[in-house]
Design a protein around this motif. Structure first.
Motif, PDB file in Angstrom:
ATOM      1  N   SER A  38     -10.336 -71.687 -44.199  1.00 48.61           N
ATOM      2  CA  SER A  38      -9.021 -71.070 -44.367  1.00 48.61           C
ATOM      3  C   SER A  38      -7.946 -72.063 -43.963  1.00 48.61           C
ATOM      4  CB  SER A  38      -8.896 -69.804 -43.512  1.00 48.61           C
ATOM      5  OG  SER A  38      -7.541 -69.368 -43.462  1.00 48.61           O
ATOM      6  N   SER A  39      -7.078 -72.408 -44.896  1.00 52.30           N
ATOM      7  CA  SER A  39      -5.966 -73.297 -44.563  1.00 52.30           C
ATOM      8  C   SER A  39      -4.923 -72.545 -43.743  1.00 52.30           C
ATOM      9  CB  SER A  39      -5.324 -73.846 -45.845  1.00 52.30           C
ATOM     10  OG  SER A  39      -4.858 -72.796 -46.675  1.00 52.30           O
ATOM     11  N   HIS A  40      -4.973 -71.219 -43.799  1.00 49.99           N
ATOM     12  CA  HIS A  40      -4.014 -70.395 -43.053  1.00 49.99           C
ATOM     13  C   HIS A  40      -4.346 -70.353 -41.561  1.00 49.99           C
ATOM     14  CE1 HIS A  40      -1.072 -67.256 -42.294  1.00 49.99           C
ATOM     15  NE2 HIS A  40      -2.015 -66.508 -41.748  1.00 49.99           N
ATOM     16  N   THR A  41      -5.630 -70.179 -41.237  1.00 49.75           N
ATOM     17  CA  THR A  41      -6.038 -70.089 -39.831  1.00 49.75           C
ATOM     18  C   THR A  41      -6.621 -71.384 -39.292  1.00 49.75           C
ATOM     19  OG1 THR A  41      -8.295 -69.354 -40.348  1.00 49.75           O
ATOM     20  CG2 THR A  41      -6.568 -67.644 -40.212  1.00 49.75           C
ATOM     21  N   GLY A  42      -7.010 -72.279 -40.183  1.00 46.29           N
ATOM     22  CA  GLY A  42      -7.646 -73.532 -39.759  1.00 46.29           C
ATOM     23  C   GLY A  42      -9.146 -73.408 -39.585  1.00 46.29           C
ATOM     24  N   GLU A  43      -9.694 -72.243 -39.887  1.00 41.63           N
ATOM     25  CA  GLU A  43     -11.141 -72.060 -39.756  1.00 41.63           C
ATOM     26  C   GLU A  43     -11.884 -73.044 -40.662  1.00 41.63           C
ATOM     27  OE1 GLU A  43     -14.714 -68.815 -40.675  1.00 41.63           O
ATOM     28  OE2 GLU A  43     -12.618 -68.183 -40.792  1.00 41.63           O
ATOM     29  N   GLY A  44     -12.879 -73.687 -40.102  1.00 38.08           N
ATOM     30  CA  GLY A  44     -13.708 -74.606 -40.868  1.00 38.08           C
ATOM     31  C   GLY A  44     -13.231 -76.045 -40.849  1.00 38.08           C
ATOM     32  N   THR A  63     -13.046 -71.129 -49.972  1.00 35.32           N
ATOM     33  CA  THR A  63     -11.659 -71.099 -49.509  1.00 35.32           C
ATOM     34  C   THR A  63     -11.109 -69.679 -49.390  1.00 35.32           C
ATOM     35  OG1 THR A  63     -10.770 -71.275 -51.767  1.00 35.32           O
ATOM     36  CG2 THR A  63     -11.235 -73.341 -50.587  1.00 35.32           C
ATOM     37  N   LYS A  64      -9.999 -69.588 -48.667  1.00 30.48           N
ATOM     38  CA  LYS A  64      -9.214 -68.351 -48.534  1.00 30.48           C
ATOM     39  C   LYS A  64     -10.012 -67.201 -47.909  1.00 30.48           C
ATOM     40  CE  LYS A  64      -6.605 -69.673 -52.677  1.00 30.48           C
ATOM     41  NZ  LYS A  64      -6.036 -69.236 -53.976  1.00 30.48           N
ATOM     42  N   VAL A  65     -10.913 -67.523 -46.978  1.00 34.95           N
ATOM     43  CA  VAL A  65     -11.723 -66.467 -46.363  1.00 34.95           C
ATOM     44  C   VAL A  65     -10.887 -65.532 -45.498  1.00 34.95           C
ATOM     45  CG1 VAL A  65     -13.908 -67.730 -46.412  1.00 34.95           C
ATOM     46  CG2 VAL A  65     -12.359 -68.032 -44.469  1.00 34.95           C
ATOM     47  N   ASP A  66      -9.684 -65.979 -45.106  1.00 32.87           N
ATOM     48  CA  ASP A  66      -8.811 -65.120 -44.295  1.00 32.87           C
ATOM     49  C   ASP A  66      -8.321 -63.910 -45.085  1.00 32.87           C
ATOM     50  OD1 ASP A  66      -5.732 -66.037 -45.272  1.00 32.87           O
ATOM     51  OD2 ASP A  66      -7.260 -67.584 -45.449  1.00 32.87           O
ATOM     52  N   LYS A  67      -8.448 -63.945 -46.402  1.00 33.18           N
ATOM     53  CA  LYS A  67      -7.991 -62.837 -47.236  1.00 33.18           C
ATOM     54  C   LYS A  67      -9.033 -61.724 -47.356  1.00 33.18           C
ATOM     55  CE  LYS A  67      -4.962 -65.760 -50.069  1.00 33.18           C
ATOM     56  NZ  LYS A  67      -3.701 -65.143 -49.585  1.00 33.18           N
ATOM     57  N   LEU A  68     -10.193 -61.932 -46.734  1.00 36.12           N
ATOM     58  CA  LEU A  68     -11.274 -60.951 -46.815  1.00 36.12           C
ATOM     59  C   LEU A  68     -11.520 -60.297 -45.461  1.00 36.12           C
ATOM     60  CD1 LEU A  68     -13.857 -63.099 -48.846  1.00 36.12           C
ATOM     61  CD2 LEU A  68     -12.184 -61.479 -49.761  1.00 36.12           C
ATOM     62  N   ASN A  69     -11.859 -59.014 -45.486  1.00 41.04           N
ATOM     63  CA  ASN A  69     -12.268 -58.374 -44.242  1.00 41.04           C
ATOM     64  C   ASN A  69     -13.726 -58.744 -43.964  1.00 41.04           C
ATOM     65  OD1 ASN A  69     -14.019 -56.552 -45.654  1.00 41.04           O
ATOM     66  ND2 ASN A  69     -12.317 -55.131 -45.989  1.00 41.04           N
ATOM     67  N   LYS A  70     -14.244 -58.282 -42.850  1.00 46.12           N
ATOM     68  CA  LYS A  70     -15.581 -58.692 -42.426  1.00 46.12           C
ATOM     69  C   LYS A  70     -16.651 -58.343 -43.447  1.00 46.12           C
ATOM     70  CE  LYS A  70     -18.777 -58.352 -38.510  1.00 46.12           C
ATOM     71  NZ  LYS A  70     -18.995 -57.763 -37.158  1.00 46.12           N
ATOM     72  N   THR A  71     -16.593 -57.131 -43.993  1.00 49.20           N
ATOM     73  CA  THR A  71     -17.586 -56.686 -44.970  1.00 49.20           C
ATOM     74  C   THR A  71     -17.477 -57.483 -46.262  1.00 49.20           C
ATOM     75  OG1 THR A  71     -17.574 -54.439 -44.052  1.00 49.20           O
ATOM     76  CG2 THR A  71     -18.459 -54.715 -46.284  1.00 49.20           C
ATOM     77  N   GLU A  72     -16.235 -57.656 -46.744  1.00 50.68           N
ATOM     78  CA  GLU A  72     -16.014 -58.412 -47.978  1.00 50.68           C
ATOM     79  C   GLU A  72     -16.467 -59.861 -47.824  1.00 50.68           C
ATOM     80  OE1 GLU A  72     -12.015 -56.111 -49.656  1.00 50.68           O
ATOM     81  OE2 GLU A  72     -11.818 -57.793 -48.239  1.00 50.68           O
ATOM     82  N   ARG A  73     -16.194 -60.409 -46.656  1.00 60.35           N
ATOM     83  CA  ARG A  73     -16.569 -61.801 -46.410  1.00 60.35           C
ATOM     84  C   ARG A  73     -18.081 -61.973 -46.439  1.00 60.35           C
ATOM     85  NH1 ARG A  73     -14.384 -66.009 -41.947  1.00 60.35           N
ATOM     86  NH2 ARG A  73     -16.294 -67.206 -41.637  1.00 60.35           N
ATOM     87  N   GLN A  74     -18.808 -61.097 -45.778  1.00 59.34           N
ATOM     88  CA  GLN A  74     -20.261 -61.201 -45.754  1.00 59.34           C
ATOM     89  C   GLN A  74     -20.835 -61.073 -47.156  1.00 59.34           C
ATOM     90  OE1 GLN A  74     -22.260 -61.903 -42.939  1.00 59.34           O
ATOM     91  NE2 GLN A  74     -23.639 -62.305 -44.675  1.00 59.34           N
ATOM     92  N   LYS A  75     -20.282 -60.156 -47.934  1.00 59.07           N
ATOM     93  CA  LYS A  75     -20.745 -59.973 -49.305  1.00 59.07           C
ATOM     94  C   LYS A  75     -20.465 -61.218 -50.138  1.00 59.07           C
ATOM     95  CE  LYS A  75     -20.260 -56.988 -53.368  1.00 59.07           C
ATOM     96  NZ  LYS A  75     -19.582 -55.794 -53.953  1.00 59.07           N
ATOM     97  N   ALA A  76     -19.274 -61.799 -49.962  1.00 59.34           N
ATOM     98  CA  ALA A  76     -18.907 -62.997 -50.715  1.00 59.34           C
ATOM     99  C   ALA A  76     -19.822 -64.167 -50.384  1.00 59.34           C
ATOM    100  CB  ALA A  76     -17.451 -63.368 -50.426  1.00 59.34           C
ATOM    101  N   MET A  77     -20.122 -64.340 -49.093  1.00 57.89           N
ATOM    102  CA  MET A  77     -20.991 -65.439 -48.684  1.00 57.89           C
ATOM    103  C   MET A  77     -22.429 -65.221 -49.176  1.00 57.89           C
ATOM    104  SD  MET A  77     -18.889 -67.468 -47.298  1.00 57.89           S
ATOM    105  CE  MET A  77     -20.014 -68.693 -46.628  1.00 57.89           C
ATOM    106  N   ASP A  78     -22.889 -63.986 -49.130  1.00 59.26           N
ATOM    107  CA  ASP A  78     -24.236 -63.677 -49.628  1.00 59.26           C
ATOM    108  C   ASP A  78     -24.334 -63.945 -51.128  1.00 59.26           C
ATOM    109  OD1 ASP A  78     -25.009 -62.908 -47.103  1.00 59.26           O
ATOM    110  OD2 ASP A  78     -24.828 -60.753 -47.488  1.00 59.26           O
ATOM    111  N   THR A  79     -23.265 -63.592 -51.857  1.00 54.37           N
ATOM    112  CA  THR A  79     -23.239 -63.810 -53.303  1.00 54.37           C
ATOM    113  C   THR A  79     -23.261 -65.295 -53.631  1.00 54.37           C
ATOM    114  OG1 THR A  79     -22.021 -61.744 -53.657  1.00 54.37           O
ATOM    115  CG2 THR A  79     -21.970 -63.364 -55.441  1.00 54.37           C
ATOM    116  N   LEU A  80     -22.501 -66.068 -52.878  1.00 55.51           N
ATOM    117  CA  LEU A  80     -22.501 -67.519 -53.073  1.00 55.51           C
ATOM    118  C   LEU A  80     -23.885 -68.097 -52.808  1.00 55.51           C
ATOM    119  CD1 LEU A  80     -19.148 -68.740 -51.442  1.00 55.51           C
ATOM    120  CD2 LEU A  80     -19.801 -68.946 -53.842  1.00 55.51           C
ATOM    121  N   ARG A  81     -24.486 -67.681 -51.721  1.00 61.12           N
ATOM    122  CA  ARG A  81     -25.798 -68.208 -51.349  1.00 61.12           C
ATOM    123  C   ARG A  81     -26.848 -67.882 -52.403  1.00 61.12           C
ATOM    124  NH1 ARG A  81     -27.386 -72.290 -49.678  1.00 61.12           N
ATOM    125  NH2 ARG A  81     -25.983 -72.199 -47.879  1.00 61.12           N
ATOM    126  N   ALA A  82     -26.687 -66.762 -53.081  1.00 63.98           N
ATOM    127  CA  ALA A  82     -27.681 -66.327 -54.063  1.00 63.98           C
ATOM    128  C   ALA A  82     -27.435 -66.910 -55.454  1.00 63.98           C
ATOM    129  CB  ALA A  82     -27.684 -64.797 -54.151  1.00 63.98           C
TER     130      ALA A  82
END
Length: 208
Positions: free
Chosen positions: A188-194, A155-174
């Motif tokens: 993102s409930s803010h943008t409707g993404e996903g 959740t709340k991926v709209d609060k991350l920039n591109k670099t932060e988002r990629q790092k967060a997703m990689d960390t989750l996957r690992a």
């Protein structure tokens, strides 16, 4: 877990209502409909996610005091599907008695629920910015050991920039409690993404 009968009917999201806020196991809804459960720590965005999926602003209440409410909310969607909002966990200021009530109620949903065979999917929410907390890891471990069908919603991926988002997703996957086969969906409930992809996965799991 038995295979649910495919319904293959369009859902009318306007016909959605809060059926019951269950504070005791005996109050759980027993209607023969598939269930999708929403799990996550307090303030992870469960209510916002539910409202976004249903196209509502405040059907699921966003609490001003995270961790205060200890009920399991059953949302009836067009008499075909239940969204089951589990109480948020991990709120540090909660009294020991309240923590015990949360544990008993949530554990009861997964172990003493007479309609557990209707649980089609658990959406395990993790704050993309915060990452997997100790409480999240415990919940993920439980879902895996119980062999319950689940996916992770970041959740709340709209609060991350591109670099932060990629790092967060990689960390989750690992993370050791998230297998390679587990779906991780940015949301993102803010943008409707996903939103559309999550509905696709819900329909696929429930047959609705």
């Amino acid at each position: 877990m038995r295979k649910l009968r495919l319904i293959n009917m369009a859902l009318n999201l306007q016909k959605t209502s809060l059926r019951i806020s269950a504070g005791e196991i005996r109050q759980f809804c027993s209607d023969p409909m598939p269930q999708v459960a929403f799990s996550g720590r307090s303030n992870v965005g469960k209510s916002s996610l539910i409202n976004t999926l249903l196209g509502r602003k405040s059907l699921a209440r966003v609490s001003a005091s995270p961790g205060k409410t200890i009920t399991i909310n059953f949302y009836d969607i067009d008499k075909q599907l239940f969204f089951v909002d589990l109480p948020g966990y991990g709120f540090a200021r909660r009294a020991p008695a309240d923590k015990a009530k949360w544990s008993a109620l949530t554990d009861g949903y997964f172990t003493r629920n007479p309609n557990l065979d209707r649980l089609s999917l658990v959406l395990q929410l993790v704050d993309a910015k915060v990452g997997v907390t100790a409480d999240d890891a415990m919940m993920l471990s439980y879902l895996r050991q119980a062999e319950l069908p689940f996916l992770v919603v970041a959740t709340k991926v709209d609060k991350l920039n591109k670099t932060e988002r990629q790092k967060a997703m990689d960390t989750l996957r690992a993370h050791p409690e998230i297998s390679e086969e587990t779906i991780i969906l940015p949301f993102s409930s803010h943008t409707g993404e996903g939103k559309d992809e999550l509905w696709r996965l819900i329909r696929q799991a429930t047959g609705v």
